[in-house]
Enzyme design. Structure first.
Site, PDB file in Angstrom:
ATOM      1  N   LYS A 106       0.827  -1.213   0.000  1.00 33.90           N
ATOM      2  CA  LYS A 106       0.000   0.000   0.000  1.00 33.90           C
ATOM      3  C   LYS A 106       0.859   1.260   0.000  1.00 33.90           C
ATOM      4  CE  LYS A 106      -2.159  -0.622   3.909  1.00 33.90           C
ATOM      5  NZ  LYS A 106      -1.507  -1.833   4.391  1.00 33.90           N
TER       6      LYS A 106
ATOM      7  N   ARG B 160      -8.928   1.758   9.739  1.00 35.25           N
ATOM      8  CA  ARG B 160      -8.508   0.398  10.072  1.00 35.25           C
ATOM      9  C   ARG B 160      -9.660  -0.411  10.663  1.00 35.25           C
ATOM     10  NH1 ARG B 160      -2.962   0.901   9.289  1.00 35.25           N
ATOM     11  NH2 ARG B 160      -1.779  -0.675  10.370  1.00 35.25           N
TER      12      ARG B 160
ATOM     13  N   ARG C 195      11.666  -6.857   5.233  1.00 32.86           N
ATOM     14  CA  ARG C 195      11.392  -5.460   4.884  1.00 32.86           C
ATOM     15  C   ARG C 195      12.249  -4.502   5.714  1.00 32.86           C
ATOM     16  NH1 ARG C 195       5.360  -2.854   5.211  1.00 32.86           N
ATOM     17  NH2 ARG C 195       5.544  -2.998   7.466  1.00 32.86           N
TER      18      ARG C 195
ATOM     19  N   ARG D 130      11.521  -2.284  10.853  1.00 34.04           N
ATOM     20  CA  ARG D 130      10.511  -1.734  11.760  1.00 34.04           C
ATOM     21  C   ARG D 130      10.409  -2.602  13.002  1.00 34.04           C
ATOM     22  NH1 ARG D 130       5.238  -0.113   8.338  1.00 34.04           N
ATOM     23  NH2 ARG D 130       4.341  -1.072  10.194  1.00 34.04           N
TER      24      ARG D 130
ATOM     25  N   ARG E 108      -0.604  -8.545  13.693  1.00 40.30           N
ATOM     26  CA  ARG E 108      -1.098  -7.486  12.804  1.00 40.30           C
ATOM     27  C   ARG E 108      -2.000  -8.067  11.713  1.00 40.30           C
ATOM     28  NH1 ARG E 108       4.266  -5.436  10.999  1.00 40.30           N
ATOM     29  NH2 ARG E 108       3.172  -3.964   9.680  1.00 40.30           N
TER      30      ARG E 108
HETATM   31  P1  AMP Z   1       1.224   0.683   9.306  1.00 41.90           P
HETATM   32  O1  AMP Z   1       2.475   1.430   8.989  1.00 41.90           O
HETATM   33  O2  AMP Z   1       0.020   1.213   8.588  1.00 41.90           O
HETATM   34  O3  AMP Z   1       1.384  -0.802   9.178  1.00 41.90           O
HETATM   35  O4  AMP Z   1       0.930   0.962  10.849  1.00 41.90           O
HETATM   36  C1  AMP Z   1       1.839   0.570  11.858  1.00 41.90           C
HETATM   37  C2  AMP Z   1       1.150   0.565  13.197  1.00 41.90           C
HETATM   38  O5  AMP Z   1       0.675   1.888  13.505  1.00 41.90           O
HETATM   39  C3  AMP Z   1      -0.083  -0.318  13.282  1.00 41.90           C
HETATM   40  O6  AMP Z   1       0.236  -1.667  13.560  1.00 41.90           O
HETATM   41  C4  AMP Z   1      -0.837   0.353  14.412  1.00 41.90           C
HETATM   42  O7  AMP Z   1      -0.260   0.056  15.678  1.00 41.90           O
HETATM   43  C5  AMP Z   1      -0.580   1.820  14.144  1.00 41.90           C
HETATM   44  N1  AMP Z   1      -1.595   2.400  13.238  1.00 41.90           N
HETATM   45  C6  AMP Z   1      -1.415   2.899  11.978  1.00 41.90           C
HETATM   46  N2  AMP Z   1      -2.567   3.360  11.463  1.00 41.90           N
HETATM   47  C7  AMP Z   1      -3.506   3.139  12.414  1.00 41.90           C
HETATM   48  C8  AMP Z   1      -4.899   3.378  12.492  1.00 41.90           C
HETATM   49  N3  AMP Z   1      -5.581   3.913  11.482  1.00 41.90           N
HETATM   50  N4  AMP Z   1      -5.535   3.035  13.646  1.00 41.90           N
HETATM   51  C9  AMP Z   1      -4.890   2.493  14.687  1.00 41.90           C
HETATM   52  N5  AMP Z   1      -3.578   2.222  14.677  1.00 41.90           N
HETATM   53  C10 AMP Z   1      -2.886   2.538  13.557  1.00 41.90           C
END
Ligand code: AMP
Length: 212
Positions: free
Chosen positions: A13, A88, A127, A157, A168
């Protein structure tokens, strides 16, 4: 162009959102990036969010919404945005619709980037991300390596560990995936096969959006 990219972690994404942002001249807004910046800067929100993120859990809706709305009110997002990582869950989708409606806007399309779990696990395990520009790389032979944009040393990360990846993915299936049906019912959804060369996937998305 007000677009949402939906999909599991590691579906590509972020990479596709960057490309589409260039193509449509709107900013790529990723709540994960906003949160990681807040964590790095040790802001009040960052300190609160870190525990959830490291465990692979969702950060509370109100915290993420505050960060997101602050970003969306910046001038560069006036003509639109590509949202990556938000909403989410159904509650966030409602909050977003409400916030946009208040300023006379709405989401125009939602792209579901579809990739099987087995492929996701392999991708996330290798990654690495640039802490400076957030570009993501899949490494063949491990760290360290540097960003092709700015030469910054890439970092894995903290939530790309096997047990956190599983958590996740679980949360994606339970909470985020229902949004696919939610947006499909609204006639906004396009489904895209997220497996293939980056250019190919980008073209699939662009074509599907044109046809929508
Ligand atoms: P991502 O980079 O989108 O995979 O997000 C990494 C982490 O940030 C996720 O596993 C959540 O802990 C937090 N996170 C990102 N976006 C959201 C969201 N919209 N709602 C809640 N937590 C989020």
């Amino acid at each position: 162009m007000r677009l949402i990219l939906l999909g599991p972690p590691g579906a590509g994404k972020g990479t596709q959102a960057t490309r589409l942002a260039d193509r449509f001249a709107v900013p790529h807004v990723a709540t994960g990036d906003l949160l990681r910046d807040a964590v790095r800067q040790e802001t009040r929100i960052g300190v609160r969010a870190k525990t959830f993120m490291d465990a692979g859990e969702l950060v509370p809706d109100d915290v993420v919404l505050d960060l997101l709305l602050e970003r969306l009110t910046q001038a560069d997002a006036a003509q639109g945005f590509i949202l990556d990582g938000f909403p989410r869950n159904p509650a966030q989708a409602e909050l977003l619709d409400g916030a946009l409606a208040k300023v006379g806007h709405r989401i125009e399309a939602v792209v579901s980037v579809e990739v099987a779990d087995e492929i996701i696990i392999g991708r996330l395990s290798s990654r690495a991300t640039c802490p400076q520009c957030h570009k993501t790389f899949v490494l063949d032979n491990g760290l360290p390596a540097t960003c092709s944009n700015d030469g910054t040393t890439l970092m894995a990360r903290t939530d790309d560990k096997p047990e956190v990846i599983t958590k996740r993915l679980e949360i994606f299936h339970e909470q985020t995936k229902p949004l696919v049906e939610h947006y499909e019912a609204k006639g906004l959804l396009v489904r895209i096969d997220g497996v293939g060369e980056l250019d190919e996937v980008e073209e699939r998305i662009a074509k599907a959006l044109e046809a929508q």
